[in-house]
Design an enzyme around this catalytic site. Structure first.
Site, short mmCIF file in Angstrom:
data_model
loop_
_atom_site.label_atom_id
_atom_site.label_comp_id
_atom_site.label_asym_id
_atom_site.label_seq_id
_atom_site.Cartn_x
_atom_site.Cartn_y
_atom_site.Cartn_z
N ASN A 152 -88.58 35.33 10.19
CA ASN A 152 -89.84 36.18 10.28
C ASN A 152 -89.59 37.10 11.31
O ASN A 152 -88.77 36.81 12.28
CB ASN A 152 -91.00 35.14 11.45
CG ASN A 152 -91.86 36.11 12.19
OD1 ASN A 152 -93.10 36.80 11.48
ND2 ASN A 152 -92.93 35.53 13.15
N LYS A 163 -91.28 39.95 12.59
CA LYS A 163 -91.94 39.80 13.57
C LYS A 163 -91.66 41.88 12.68
O LYS A 163 -91.71 41.66 12.14
CB LYS A 163 -91.93 39.47 14.58
CG LYS A 163 -91.41 38.01 14.29
CD LYS A 163 -91.76 37.73 15.91
CE LYS A 163 -91.02 36.20 16.88
NZ LYS A 163 -91.61 35.45 17.73
N HIS A 221 -100.13 32.83 13.41
CA HIS A 221 -98.70 32.37 14.12
C HIS A 221 -99.25 32.23 15.26
O HIS A 221 -100.72 33.16 15.84
CB HIS A 221 -97.69 33.63 13.59
CG HIS A 221 -96.66 33.65 15.11
ND1 HIS A 221 -96.50 34.01 15.73
CD2 HIS A 221 -95.42 33.14 14.43
CE1 HIS A 221 -94.65 33.50 16.36
NE2 HIS A 221 -94.77 33.17 15.17
N GLU A 242 -98.40 33.53 17.97
CA GLU A 242 -98.80 35.48 18.40
C GLU A 242 -99.65 36.27 18.07
O GLU A 242 -100.53 36.39 18.77
CB GLU A 242 -97.27 36.03 17.85
CG GLU A 242 -96.33 35.62 19.08
CD GLU A 242 -94.81 36.01 18.30
OE1 GLU A 242 -94.69 36.89 17.39
OE2 GLU A 242 -93.78 35.73 18.84
N GLU A 288 -94.27 24.92 14.99
CA GLU A 288 -93.87 25.55 15.58
C GLU A 288 -94.54 25.66 17.02
O GLU A 288 -95.72 26.54 18.09
CB GLU A 288 -94.00 27.06 15.97
CG GLU A 288 -93.69 27.80 14.47
CD GLU A 288 -93.20 29.07 14.43
OE1 GLU A 288 -92.51 29.34 13.67
OE2 GLU A 288 -94.13 30.55 14.78
N GLY A 337 -89.14 32.02 21.13
CA GLY A 337 -88.39 33.42 21.39
C GLY A 337 -88.39 32.46 22.91
O GLY A 337 -88.05 34.12 23.53
N SER A 388 -86.67 28.59 18.41
CA SER A 388 -85.10 28.67 19.35
C SER A 388 -84.74 28.01 18.02
O SER A 388 -83.37 27.26 18.48
CB SER A 388 -85.18 29.02 20.30
OG SER A 388 -86.03 29.10 21.00
C1 PEP Z 1 -91.84 32.24 15.23
O1 PEP Z 1 -91.82 33.11 15.40
O2 PEP Z 1 -91.96 31.93 14.26
C2 PEP Z 1 -90.40 31.83 16.17
C3 PEP Z 1 -89.50 30.41 15.71
O3 PEP Z 1 -89.52 32.54 16.91
P1 PEP Z 1 -88.44 32.60 17.38
O4 PEP Z 1 -87.10 31.38 16.47
O5 PEP Z 1 -87.50 33.47 17.67
O6 PEP Z 1 -88.47 31.39 18.73
#
Ligand code: PEP
Length: 250
Positions: free
Chosen positions: A9, A11, A95, A97, A164, A170, A210
């Site tokens: 992803n 983003k 997601h 976000e 998630e 992040g 992460s």
């Molecule tokens: C994501 O945005 O789906 C995600 C898992 O981000 P990160 O790997 O940076 O934590």
């Protein structure tokens, strides 16, 4: 499940030029490696370029969002047919976000899931609890609500779930593999209750939050984790290739 699935992803990162550089660097790093199905979800503006650049590579293209209507006066939105035309097979829906920053509700997500899957896209449906919800013992209830409301009235179609935990996205604070397995096992159990066991057994469940080359192997060896959704660490082709290769030297 035949293969692991690892999705990037990106983003709101990368111009078309940057995406082109990335792909040139990334593809040779996967030579001889077919244990993982790879999906790249770039910004909308890079889809046309990547659709061409990924031809004959076996790597799938995904989008990061979609609207539920098929056309009309919806300024700024993109329909499932438009994504299919760009060569997308997958689309990320729900997601955290988008839930938190854009205010998407479970009902909005349900509409998007219905529209995407009835058009033939495979949704990567994200669920997960916040830190406060985890600390107050509500993680399972929150995830169950997201699953029940998101999947309400949805016909049996291809689907991927990404667990998630919001506090792990992040932040560099990944869930432990055993905590992630505990939640992914619960998600599979819940899918079995929402539909049926054999459908639930075939749904790929990804862990996201992460993920790095250092921790990927610990996640994918868990019984109910079939791959990963990767944000930050997918932006660098060398890092992401190490994740896709499960940090082995194979
Ligand atoms: C994501 O945005 O789906 C995600 C898992 O981000 P990160 O790997 O940076 O934590």
């Amino acid at each position: 499940m035949e293969k692991l699935l690892i999705a990037a992803n990106w983003k709101m990162n990368k111009t078309i030029g940057e995406a082109a550089e990335y792909i040139k660097d990334f593809i040779p790093r996967l030579a001889g490696w077919d244990r993982v199905e790879v999906v790249i979800c770039p910004p909308f503006t890079c889809l046309a370029h990547l659709s061409e650049a990924l031809q004959d590579t076996g790597i799938h293209l995904g989008a990061q969002n979609v609207f539920w209507e098929s056309k009309g006066a919806f300024t700024g939105e993109i329909s499932p047919a438009m994504l299919l035309e760009m060569g997308c097979r997958y689309v990320i829906i729900g997601h955290s976000e988008r839930r938190q920053i854009m205010g998407e509700s479970d009902q909005d997500i349900n509409r998007k899931l219905k529209s995407a899957s009835s058009s033939g896209l495979v949704p990567i449906f994200c669920v997960g609890e916040t830190l406060q919800e985890r600390e107050t013992g509500q993680a399972r209830d929150v995830v169950l609500r997201q699953l029940q409301q998101g999947l309400a009235g949805l016909a049996l179609q291809d689907l991927v779930i990404a667990y998630e935990p919001v506090w792990a996205i992040g932040t560099g604070l990944n869930a432990s593999p055993t905590d992630a397995q505990e939640m992914c096992g619960y998600i599979r159990e819940s899918l079995g209750m929402i539909r049926d066991q054999s459908w639930a057994a075939a749904i790929p469940i990804l862990y996201g939050g992460s993920v790095t080359a250092v921790n990927i192997a610990g996640f994918v060896e868990q019984q109910d984790i079939n791959g990963a959704l990767v944000g930050g660490a997918s932006l660098d082709p060398e890092q992401f290739a190490r994740i896709v290769r499960l940090n082995t030297d194979a």
